[in-house]
Design an enzyme around this catalytic site. Sequence first.
Site: not given
Ligand code: TA6
Length: 301
Positions: A74, A100, A170, A214, A273
């Site tokens: 995260r 990732r 991201h 989002d 992103e």
């Molecule tokens: O890019 C935004 C997103 O797709 C959100 O919908 C959100 O849940 C986030 O990425 C994080 O995703 P993750 O799979 O890293 O928990």
Amino acid sequence: MTLADLTTRFALDGQLRFVEGPGGLLFAEIDNHLGTASLCLQGAHVTTFRPKDQDEPVIWLSEHAKFAPAKSIRGGAPICWPWFGPHATESSFPGHGFARTVMWEVTDTAALESGETRLALSLVESEQTRAQWPCASRVSLEVTVGATLTMTLSSTNLGSTPMQIGEALHTYFQIGDIAAIRVLGLEGSEYVDKVEGGVRKSETGAVTFADEVDRVYLNTEATCRIEDSRLGRRIVVAKRGSRSTVLWTPWRDKADKMGDFGDDGWRRMVCVESANALDNVVSVAPGQTHEMQVEYRAESL
Ligand code: TA6
């Protein structure tokens, strides 16, 4: 490759070393006159970046990030590849692709005359990646660390038919407070609002945040600016080869459910992103390479 092998082949005296970090994961740590950064070899995931003239990092990493084999981290700059969001047809495949959470190998490092440090990596294919991605391909990342962080994600089609990829860097940026920033550069762009079930809207001005956001902005190659009155700085997100920009803040309720943001970590980050998603997925012809490049820097307001 072991830590000892990495060190022998790729460490750079006084500016790049390899260490075993939390969860037993291997990291490259870069520290030169211009900036510092760390990158986890699992995911080729840049986890920290701070130009030396900034007191605060430019990239946010959750204090509660979990570091474990095959798990996403995260914060930092996760690489979403070869699809963005859920897989189009296979719901059991991982959201945002597998890049990732799998191992990448270091292929080159260099101390540049500019004082910057460069690191190049390639994704290591396995039975698991081939099962989820049958296209013959090569994906690599080049990272240059200085006062600016530059990342170039290259996708080469080694097969004989066109290859469709969705992708994103991201990146989580560190901010003073989510309620005190504005994101500029998306005025006039159409976006898909994922909080409102995918309805399409048009951006009218600077984006401010007062709840979960989002959004996938489409057909935009513009540089974005995160204006941060609390930290008195502007983060500039410039890009090339990216036609989508995604903005994301989970806000409190979603962050609490996700479990790795801590009490109010979500207030100190925003994701801007650089992507190719939805209408903007990229078709790479046989033998061709598609590049998506970002440059992040901070300047005073
Ligand atoms: O890019 C935004 C997103 O797709 C959100 O919908 C959100 O849940 C986030 O990425 C994080 O995703 P993750 O799979 O890293 O928990």
